[in-house]
Each structure stands twice: as C-alpha cells, then as structure tokens.
Design an enzyme around this catalytic site. Sequence first.
Site, PDB file in Angstrom:
ATOM      1  N   LYS A 116       0.806  -1.622   0.152  1.00 14.85           N
ATOM      2  CA  LYS A 116      -0.433  -0.591  -0.233  1.00 14.85           C
ATOM      3  C   LYS A 116       0.731   1.601   0.039  1.00 14.85           C
ATOM      4  O   LYS A 116       0.273   2.068  -0.599  1.00 14.85           O
ATOM      5  CB  LYS A 116      -0.246   0.290   1.334  1.00 14.85           C
ATOM      6  CG  LYS A 116      -1.682  -1.318   1.216  1.00 14.85           C
ATOM      7  CD  LYS A 116      -2.942  -1.390   0.094  1.00 14.85           C
ATOM      8  CE  LYS A 116      -3.475  -2.495  -0.288  1.00 14.85           C
ATOM      9  NZ  LYS A 116      -3.690  -3.433  -0.770  1.00 14.85           N
ATOM     10  N   LYS A 158      -1.430   2.566   9.055  1.00 12.92           N
ATOM     11  CA  LYS A 158      -1.961   1.230   8.451  1.00 12.92           C
ATOM     12  C   LYS A 158      -0.575   0.318   7.631  1.00 12.92           C
ATOM     13  O   LYS A 158       0.252   0.804   7.996  1.00 12.92           O
ATOM     14  CB  LYS A 158      -2.624   1.946   6.880  1.00 12.92           C
ATOM     15  CG  LYS A 158      -3.709   2.652   7.275  1.00 12.92           C
ATOM     16  CD  LYS A 158      -4.170   3.170   5.965  1.00 12.92           C
ATOM     17  CE  LYS A 158      -5.441   3.968   5.925  1.00 12.92           C
ATOM     18  NZ  LYS A 158      -6.243   4.115   5.114  1.00 12.92           N
ATOM     19  N   GLY A 164      -8.609  -4.720   4.047  1.00  4.54           N
ATOM     20  CA  GLY A 164      -9.960  -5.542   4.829  1.00  4.54           C
ATOM     21  C   GLY A 164      -9.682  -4.717   6.439  1.00  4.54           C
ATOM     22  O   GLY A 164     -10.341  -5.495   6.735  1.00  4.54           O
ATOM     23  N   GLU A 288      -7.180   2.170  -2.569  1.00  5.43           N
ATOM     24  CA  GLU A 288      -6.049   1.050  -2.992  1.00  5.43           C
ATOM     25  C   GLU A 288      -6.436   1.233  -4.274  1.00  5.43           C
ATOM     26  O   GLU A 288      -7.913   1.720  -4.669  1.00  5.43           O
ATOM     27  CB  GLU A 288      -6.741  -0.151  -2.513  1.00  5.43           C
ATOM     28  CG  GLU A 288      -6.158  -0.284  -0.847  1.00  5.43           C
ATOM     29  CD  GLU A 288      -6.583  -0.782  -0.362  1.00  5.43           C
ATOM     30  OE1 GLU A 288      -7.589  -2.092  -0.588  1.00  5.43           O
ATOM     31  OE2 GLU A 288      -6.373  -1.259   0.610  1.00  5.43           O
ATOM     32  N   ASN A 290      -7.278  -1.697  -7.248  1.00 10.39           N
ATOM     33  CA  ASN A 290      -7.728  -3.454  -7.360  1.00 10.39           C
ATOM     34  C   ASN A 290      -7.691  -4.418  -8.910  1.00 10.39           C
ATOM     35  O   ASN A 290      -8.317  -3.597  -9.178  1.00 10.39           O
ATOM     36  CB  ASN A 290      -9.185  -3.730  -6.613  1.00 10.39           C
ATOM     37  CG  ASN A 290      -9.248  -3.608  -4.974  1.00 10.39           C
ATOM     38  OD1 ASN A 290      -8.338  -3.991  -4.364  1.00 10.39           O
ATOM     39  ND2 ASN A 290     -10.628  -3.231  -4.918  1.00 10.39           N
ATOM     40  N   ARG A 292      -8.800  -6.869 -10.514  1.00  9.99           N
ATOM     41  CA  ARG A 292      -9.391  -7.435 -10.582  1.00  9.99           C
ATOM     42  C   ARG A 292     -10.612  -7.494 -10.317  1.00  9.99           C
ATOM     43  O   ARG A 292     -11.209  -5.681 -10.398  1.00  9.99           O
ATOM     44  CB  ARG A 292      -8.798  -8.579  -8.927  1.00  9.99           C
ATOM     45  CG  ARG A 292     -10.526  -7.851  -7.803  1.00  9.99           C
ATOM     46  CD  ARG A 292     -10.527  -8.834  -6.776  1.00  9.99           C
ATOM     47  NE  ARG A 292     -11.514  -8.342  -6.159  1.00  9.99           N
ATOM     48  CZ  ARG A 292     -10.809  -7.019  -4.734  1.00  9.99           C
ATOM     49  NH1 ARG A 292      -9.658  -7.091  -4.803  1.00  9.99           N
ATOM     50  NH2 ARG A 292     -11.581  -6.527  -3.907  1.00  9.99           N
ATOM     51  N   VAL A 295     -17.187  -8.433  -6.342  1.00 14.18           N
ATOM     52  CA  VAL A 295     -17.920  -8.678  -6.405  1.00 14.18           C
ATOM     53  C   VAL A 295     -19.279  -7.789  -7.237  1.00 14.18           C
ATOM     54  O   VAL A 295     -20.151  -8.577  -7.847  1.00 14.18           O
ATOM     55  CB  VAL A 295     -18.049  -8.945  -5.219  1.00 14.18           C
ATOM     56  CG1 VAL A 295     -19.763  -8.981  -4.371  1.00 14.18           C
ATOM     57  CG2 VAL A 295     -17.047  -9.993  -4.467  1.00 14.18           C
TER      58      VAL A 295
HETATM   59  C1  MV4 Z   1      -8.682   5.077   6.397  1.00 10.77           C
HETATM   60  C2  MV4 Z   1     -10.452   5.584   7.029  1.00 10.77           C
HETATM   61  C3  MV4 Z   1      -9.916   7.046   7.835  1.00 10.77           C
HETATM   62  N1  MV4 Z   1      -8.995   7.578   7.149  1.00 10.77           N
HETATM   63  N2  MV4 Z   1      -7.991   6.197   5.909  1.00 10.77           N
HETATM   64  C4  MV4 Z   1     -10.825   1.265   5.503  1.00 10.77           C
HETATM   65  C5  MV4 Z   1      -9.504  -0.486   5.150  1.00 10.77           C
HETATM   66  C6  MV4 Z   1      -9.213  -0.241   4.569  1.00 10.77           C
HETATM   67  N3  MV4 Z   1      -9.040  -0.309   3.048  1.00 10.77           N
HETATM   68  C7  MV4 Z   1      -8.845   2.065   4.643  1.00 10.77           C
HETATM   69  N4  MV4 Z   1      -9.722   2.366   5.509  1.00 10.77           N
HETATM   70  C8  MV4 Z   1     -10.033   3.093   6.161  1.00 10.77           C
HETATM   71  N5  MV4 Z   1      -8.642   4.063   5.186  1.00 10.77           N
HETATM   72  C9  MV4 Z   1      -8.384   7.080   6.677  1.00 10.77           C
HETATM   73  N6  MV4 Z   1      -6.463   8.123   6.113  1.00 10.77           N
HETATM   74  C10 MV4 Z   1     -11.119   4.646   7.152  1.00 10.77           C
HETATM   75  C11 MV4 Z   1     -10.935   3.428   6.868  1.00 10.77           C
HETATM   76  C12 MV4 Z   1     -12.391   3.087   6.967  1.00 10.77           C
HETATM   77  C13 MV4 Z   1     -13.283   2.518   5.660  1.00 10.77           C
HETATM   78  C14 MV4 Z   1     -13.178   3.301   5.172  1.00 10.77           C
HETATM   79  C15 MV4 Z   1     -13.719   2.488   3.371  1.00 10.77           C
HETATM   80  C16 MV4 Z   1     -14.612   1.745   4.335  1.00 10.77           C
HETATM   81  C17 MV4 Z   1     -14.968   1.614   5.113  1.00 10.77           C
HETATM   82  C18 MV4 Z   1     -14.293   1.850   6.214  1.00 10.77           C
HETATM   83  C19 MV4 Z   1     -14.696   1.855   7.698  1.00 10.77           C
HETATM   84  C20 MV4 Z   1     -13.960   2.065   8.786  1.00 10.77           C
HETATM   85  C21 MV4 Z   1     -12.160   2.486   8.544  1.00 10.77           C
END
Ligand code: MV4
Length: 447
Positions: A116, A158, A164, A288, A290, A292, A295
């Site tokens: 990432k 992160k 996920g 991110e 993806n 692929r 769904v």
């Molecule tokens: C974040 C965020 C808030 N601020 N990054 C969740 C999974 C991963 N792909 C990244 N995620 C998040 N990153 C920053 N800087 C909040 C989330 C997040 C989230 C993002 C998309 C859909 C659902 C979520 C649920 C909790 C947290």
Amino acid sequence: MFKKILIANRGEIALRIIRTCREMGIKTVAVYSTADRESLHVRFADEAVCIGPPPSRQSYLNIPSIISAAEITNADAIHPGYGFLSENAEFSRICAEYGIKFIGATADQINGMGDKATAKATMRAAGVPVIPGSEGLLESVEEGKRLAAEIGYPVIVKATAGGGGRGMRMISKEADFEKAWDDARTESAAAFGNDGLYLEKFVEEPRHIEIQIVGDQYGKVCHLSERDCSIQRRHQKLVEETPSPIITPELREQMGQAAIKGAQAIGYEGAGTVEFLVDKHGQFYFMEMNTRIQVEHPITEEVTGFDLIREQIKVAAGDPISGQNYTPKLFAMECRINAEDPRNGFRPSPGKITNLHLPGGHGVRIDSHVYAGYTIPPNYDSMIAKVIVRGQSREEVLTRMKRALQEFVIEGIKTTIPFHIKLMDDAGFQSGMFTTKFLEGFDFSDL
Ligand code: MV4
C-alpha cells in the site's frame, strides 16, 4: 481469441464467467474441490477437474493443481474471478511462464498495488490525490509521533501489506500513539509476515467510492463511472450502488480522470477498480487499487450495458477498447445475500437449502449459484446470491429492491435478506446522506 478458459474459482462468479464464455463461443474448464462436486459451475462448464479437498489452501489456492488442470485440458487462459488467486503475483507469474494467459494483472502490477505504501507513492507521482501522511514507511515510533504532531490528530497507522482493515489503528492523541503503533505492528506481522507501517491523516466519516476502469494493451484506459460502497460492516460490503448520491458530474469526471491517470501510470490492462475515500467537503483521495473483477461489478454492467467479463477477456486477447468514458443515465443497486444470521452478529449459517424461490421481473437480476436442495459448504465465503436491480431513479431502485427482496424465498438457512429489507425502509439510507459508519448505529435486533 482464446479457445478454452479455465475458471480458477467457484460459486456465483464461476457461473458468471462461464455464461460469458458460452456467449463468446469459448470452451470452459471448471475446477472444484471435493466439497463442490454438486456445484453448478461444475455442471455448466464444458469440462471439470477436481483439484483437491475442501480447504481452500489445498484446492482453490493450490497453484500446482490448477496449473496441472490447465495443462491437461489445454486451456489457453485462466480467469481467476475475485478472491482466491485473483491478486496473487506468484500465480500470475507462473501462468505467464507456462504460456497461459492470466486474465488479470501482471505480477509486477499486483506487487506494486499490493504494497500500500508503494501504491500510494506511485499514485502520488502520477498526480492522483492521496491522503496527507508519511512518505513511504515510518522508520520509528518517534518519526511517527513527530509526523502526527505536524499533520494534527486524529491520524491512522496502516499496514503496508494490509487490506480489509487489518493492521490498521486510528489514533486520536499523542498519548495513545505508542500502544497503537505496537498493536498495528504485531497484528500486521502476524497477519502478513510484514510489519511495515505508514501514517495518514484520519479522514472522519468518509464515503467509500470506487471507479471502474478498463485498460487495453495499447495504453488506452477508460472509466465506467463510480460505485458507492459505503454500506459496510466490519470491512465487508453489504450494499453497493451507482451512481453515488453524493457525486456530482464534475466530481465524477475528476475522479474518473484521476483513476485513468493512476492506471496509465502502471500500464494497467484489463478491468480494475480504483478506490477512493471522499470526505465531507467532497475532497477525494486514492486509497487502494484492485486489479481484479469485483463482486459488485454487475451494478456497473446494469447502468452501462457493458459485459465486464467480456471486456476483460477481449482486452486480455489483445482487442483495443473504444476508450470512451461513461456517464450513466440509469441507477442500480446490489444487495449481497449471505448465508449468515444478521440477528446474531452475522454468524455463518451454512447447510441445506430446503426450499428456494428467486425474485424476478422488470429490472431485477440475480447472480447466484444456489438451487433448491443445494448444501452450502462451511469452507468458503458465505455469499450465496446477489440481488441486482436497476431503474430510472434511486427511488425506483429502492422500491424495486424491496419488492425483489420480499419475493425471495429461501428456507433451511439464515440469510441477510431481513437486514436488507429493513435497510430499504431506513430513512437515513433513503436520504443517501450516510457514511462508512452508517451500520455502526444500526439496530439489528428487531429484524
Ligand atoms: C482510512 C480511514 C480514514 N482515514 N484512512 C478501511 C479499509 C482500508 N482499505 C482503509 N480503510 C480506511 N482508511 C484514513 N486516512 C477509514 C477507513 C475505513 C473505511 C474505509 C472504507 C470503507 C469502510 C471503512 C470502515 C472503517 C474504516
């Protein structure tokens, strides 16, 4: 064009791919574990090869078995679907070595987007907006604290190998930094064998919006507008819709162009998705990519008229794309029907389907592999059907979705249908003004 495609997957997506192959005159090979002998993908394919026992590691993730199956059946391409080996760089590389076309990203692209921090650096260099934070990995907890103070709390650390939501910690003040840092490192080391962390400003109450793109072998990339995937529970999407209620035509074009720039920067070929967080001010940030089919791809198909599996196969075979971006005039929504009990923490509910009636009628599409008498094995994903509806407005889609869900009869197992019916009646959901936190405040007790 390919003569024969092996489908390295199971369930509804295996059927979905077989259906398009049949329309294109391409022969298909199904692979299956011993738990899936009675599955429809085995019956619908022209040939089927057993690749191992029920556990995924020994069957759907078993690279030597799958390559052997492709060799003995003379398949000239492999479609990996989603999950399993769809974003496995090693598998992509081995397919290439064996002269089998992998319908997906190259090993380099998968590695580049799978890490990432690297993905973020690549996107930033390409001019795609990214969330303010560390440039690459953090060297030490001290560096993390210094940067967090500079950016301002709340921040989030992160896992660079993450996804996920694992190996991720939100931090609201400096006093909590060290513990969060230690927890995130321990978790990511255990989950991914990689404890690299990076830091970002925490975006509060965002929306998850992703852009569908398709690229060809000649450097052309087009976007097919967005999907709003903000309705999630514990990082599992439950409902997706398009267009997003919060995206204006201007924002769609900006995000679409950003996604195209990002994909072109890595020479992306095939169908892909660029995920963004959108904050309450309408600022969007790359999250991110993806590499692929996803769904939720059918909602894009329903509003654009494209068959995305056909597009994947065509570009993999070297066909050029028209390169036209798409602005939808229709609305579509997908509800994921899982064999889970939403009244009891979405506990898995595998078992035999004793009675089944699937919804139908105008504007309703069901992608599913289940039938009356089918036994859902406990070994895999609990998604058993996708109810996809389209209409002329969001209101029409909500009404039609509720109608379709009410028609759905499934006995013998528990499903997420009661949750979806309640959601369609929820004023907050109906307003369109929700965030990724929406389900945290949802009452699942009275379904
Ligand atoms: C974040 C965020 C808030 N601020 N990054 C969740 C999974 C991963 N792909 C990244 N995620 C998040 N990153 C920053 N800087 C909040 C989330 C997040 C989230 C993002 C998309 C859909 C659902 C979520 C649920 C909790 C947290």
